[in-house]
Design an enzyme around this catalytic site. Structure first.
Site, short mmCIF file in Angstrom:
data_model
loop_
_atom_site.label_atom_id
_atom_site.label_comp_id
_atom_site.label_asym_id
_atom_site.label_seq_id
_atom_site.Cartn_x
_atom_site.Cartn_y
_atom_site.Cartn_z
CG ASN A 155 -46.79 -14.85 0.68
OD1 ASN A 155 -45.95 -13.97 0.80
ND2 ASN A 155 -47.30 -15.48 1.70
CD GLU A 252 -43.41 -11.30 10.81
OE1 GLU A 252 -43.87 -12.45 10.97
OE2 GLU A 252 -43.65 -10.36 11.58
CB CYS A 286 -46.39 -17.34 6.34
SG CYS A 286 -47.23 -15.80 6.77
CD GLU A 460 -43.46 -7.48 9.16
OE1 GLU A 460 -44.25 -8.24 8.58
OE2 GLU A 460 -42.56 -6.85 8.56
P1 NAD Z 1 -37.47 -17.35 0.38
O1 NAD Z 1 -36.92 -17.59 1.74
O2 NAD Z 1 -37.04 -18.23 -0.70
O3 NAD Z 1 -37.12 -15.86 -0.10
C1 NAD Z 1 -37.50 -14.73 0.64
C2 NAD Z 1 -36.66 -13.54 0.22
O4 NAD Z 1 -35.32 -13.72 0.68
C3 NAD Z 1 -36.55 -13.34 -1.28
O5 NAD Z 1 -36.59 -11.96 -1.56
C4 NAD Z 1 -35.18 -13.90 -1.61
O6 NAD Z 1 -34.59 -13.33 -2.76
C5 NAD Z 1 -34.41 -13.53 -0.38
N1 NAD Z 1 -33.24 -14.35 -0.09
C6 NAD Z 1 -33.05 -15.66 -0.39
N2 NAD Z 1 -31.84 -16.07 0.09
C7 NAD Z 1 -31.28 -15.00 0.70
C8 NAD Z 1 -30.05 -14.80 1.39
N3 NAD Z 1 -29.16 -15.78 1.54
N4 NAD Z 1 -29.79 -13.58 1.91
C9 NAD Z 1 -30.69 -12.57 1.78
N5 NAD Z 1 -31.85 -12.70 1.13
C10 NAD Z 1 -32.16 -13.91 0.59
O7 NAD Z 1 -39.04 -17.34 0.58
P2 NAD Z 1 -40.16 -17.30 -0.56
O8 NAD Z 1 -40.14 -18.63 -1.20
O9 NAD Z 1 -40.02 -16.07 -1.35
O10 NAD Z 1 -41.48 -17.15 0.30
C11 NAD Z 1 -42.13 -18.19 0.90
C12 NAD Z 1 -41.75 -18.32 2.35
O11 NAD Z 1 -42.00 -17.10 3.04
C13 NAD Z 1 -42.57 -19.35 3.09
O12 NAD Z 1 -41.74 -20.09 3.94
C14 NAD Z 1 -43.56 -18.54 3.88
O13 NAD Z 1 -44.05 -19.16 5.02
C15 NAD Z 1 -42.74 -17.34 4.22
N6 NAD Z 1 -43.58 -16.19 4.53
C16 NAD Z 1 -43.66 -15.76 5.82
C17 NAD Z 1 -44.50 -14.70 6.15
C18 NAD Z 1 -44.60 -14.21 7.55
O14 NAD Z 1 -45.01 -13.07 7.73
N7 NAD Z 1 -44.25 -14.99 8.56
C19 NAD Z 1 -45.25 -14.08 5.15
C20 NAD Z 1 -45.14 -14.54 3.84
C21 NAD Z 1 -44.30 -15.60 3.54
#
Ligand code: NAD
Length: 486
Positions: A155, A252, A286, A460
């Protein structure tokens, strides 16, 4: 299919240079407004992961020994370059994420630059303690951790990369960063800029790929720390993998944050915050306040203004600066959001506006408002990550606090009221890492950011980030004879 229009020079950035390895699985990045392919890349092979970690390990030692003020100067120079190229970087981010240029021009590369400036300035302020111990004394050194791994969500790609890179580098670490496979491009641009600003080779590396590349980083013995921005299910896996090697993590993760609006709130401000906290970035934030609790007395006028203002949101081509809302980042995300909208209707929530795909091409979903939402509905419990706002009614302060806290998540929360004593009383009882009073979704780099409960751990930004990219070494200094009993 049209030709790629944002093809980087190569997929990865390792040891100060672009690197390609066509042995890695091919994947594409799409412009979500049209479905066009904008770049074709390869996922990192195990050999490339090795190369990046070796380069980072080799480079980190000298970097840790450099003068902190010199490290900071490089980061601040990188921030200046980011600002000079803000438009081009924003256009790239708009293509890769689908977010409107109106947003990316102010929120993406600009916030990456803020982080580089902030931590660049902080680098030289890091000190230890001296601890008087009578005849003897002790002192502490704040040391870098070593090679850190960063894994990003789609995002806020360049912001996420910089929120991890800036503190990691400022405090003497190296970083190997894996962007989301949905938005792989801007981290490469950041890598180029850091090198141009004078960052020695090997300190900031970008590896492309999906879960398997992230998982390889989280388990590698060369990695001293893992910082993930992603969903809760991914967080559980990465946290567990890091725990095997007793590696510290910053997590996060997702949220389902409450935004509580009391009867005495300024209605236009509360409506504006609810919209920002649900429709900015097409709802893919998020911290979004997706559970909007409105006190009974304000319910009717609030819903009326919310609906009027939401219906006026301009959806369209995110490259046009007048566009206020673009598509979701991918067809998969659009499908997920539409499933939740259908679920909300079948659960008995009242659809007030939106509720459908917008247009026949691209991943657009109309901004959607549900009223009469109750706590047990899935749309009020699960993270949707799209432009879906749920309005829930409440009567008393105690009631709304209990309901706001009845969630596995604890990322953020907001309170709107003119009664500031009440505002402070309420935020003191909310289970959330970040709370806003009469504001929503503002995350300046000066303010620590992170979640509680399933929304994550670690912080962070702000001074708090120091704790998560350094460790303390205690040094006992004996100044007299050794008092041995034998
Ligand atoms: P996601 O969990 O699908 O993927 C996040 C990252 O993790 C990607 O780079 C993905 O390739 C990697 N990944 C996936 N499985 C993995 C594994 N088993 N081991 C290591 N890496 C792995 O999330 P998304 O769909 O890309 O993003 C949306 C999510 O992120 C939402 O839940 C949102 O709330 C959260 N988010 C949180 C914050 C925060 O700062 N708290 C900020 C932005 C987004």
């Amino acid at each position: 299919m049209s030709a790629p229009i944002a093809q980087p020079r190569a997929s990865h950035f390792i040891d100060g240079a672009y690197v390609e390895d066509s042995a890695g699985a091919t994947f594409e990045s799409h412009f979500a407004a049209t479905g066009e392919v904008i770049a074709r890349l390869h996922a990192a092979t195990p050999a490339l992961i090795d190369r990046a970690l070796d380069a980072a390990t080799a480079a980190q030692k000298d970097w840790a020994a450099a003068l902190p003020v010199a490290r900071g100067r490089i980061l601040i120079r990188a921030a200046q370059i980011l600002r000079e190229r803000n438009r081009a970087l924003s256009e790239l981010e708009t293509l890769d994420t689908g977010k409107p240029l109106q947003e990316t021009l102010v929120a993406d590369a600009a916030s990456a630059a803020d982080a580089l400036e902030y931590f660049g300035g902080m680098a030289a302020t890091v000190t230890g303690q001296t601890i008087p111990l009578g005849r003897d004394m002790a002192y502490t050194l704040r040391e870098p951790l070593g090679v850190c791994a960063g894994i990003g969500a789609w995002n806020y790609p360049i912001q996420i990369a910089a929120w991890k890179a800036a503190p990691a580098l400022a405090f003497g670490n190296a970083l190997v960063f894996k962007p989301s496979e949905v938005t792989p491009l801007s981290a490469l641009a950041l890598a180029e800029i850091l090198v141009e600003a004078g960052l020695p080779s090997g300190l900031f590396n970008v590896l492309q790929g999906g879960a398997e590349v992230g998982a390889a980083l989280a388990t590698d013995p060369r990695v001293a720390k893992v910082s993930l921005t992603g969903s809760v299910p991914t967080g559980r896996k990465v946290y567990a993998a890091a725990a095997e090697g007793i590696r510290p993590v910053t997590m996060e993760l997702g949220g389902k944050s409450p935004l509580i609006i009391f009867d005495d709130a300024d209605i236009e401000n509360a409506v504006g915050a609810a919209m920002l906290g649900n429709f900015y970035s097409a709802g893919q934030i998020c911290t979004n306040g997706t559970r909007v609790f409105v006190q009974k007395g304000l319910r009717a006028p609030f819903l009326k203004r919310l609906t009027e203002r939401t219906e006026a949101i301009r959806l369209g081509d995110p490259r046009a600066e007048a566009t206020q809302m673009g598509p979701l980042a991918s067809p998969a995300q659009m499908a997920k959001v539409l499933r939740y909208i259908a679920l909300g209707q079948s659960e008995g929530a009242r659809l007030v506006c939106g509720g459908a795909r917008h247009g026949a091409t691209g991943c657009f979903v109309a901004p959607t408002i549900f009223a009469d939402v109750t706590d047990e509905m899935a749309i009020a419990r699960e993270e949707i990550f799209g432009p879906v706002l749920s309005v829930l009614d409440f009567e008393t302060e105690d009631e709304v606090i209990a309901r706001a806290n009845a969630s596995e998540f604890g990322l953020a929360a907001g309170v709107f009221t003119r009664d500031l004593a009440r505002a402070h009383r309420v935020v003191a009882r909310l289970e959330a890492g970040t709370c806003w009073i009469n504001a929503y979704n503002l995350t300046p780099v000066e303010m620590p950011f992170g979640g509680v409960k399933a929304s994550g751990l670690g912080r962070e930004n702000g001074h708090a980030a120091l704790e998560h990219y350094t460790r303390v070494k205690s040094v006992y200094l004996g100044l007299g004879d050794v008092d041995a009993p034998y």
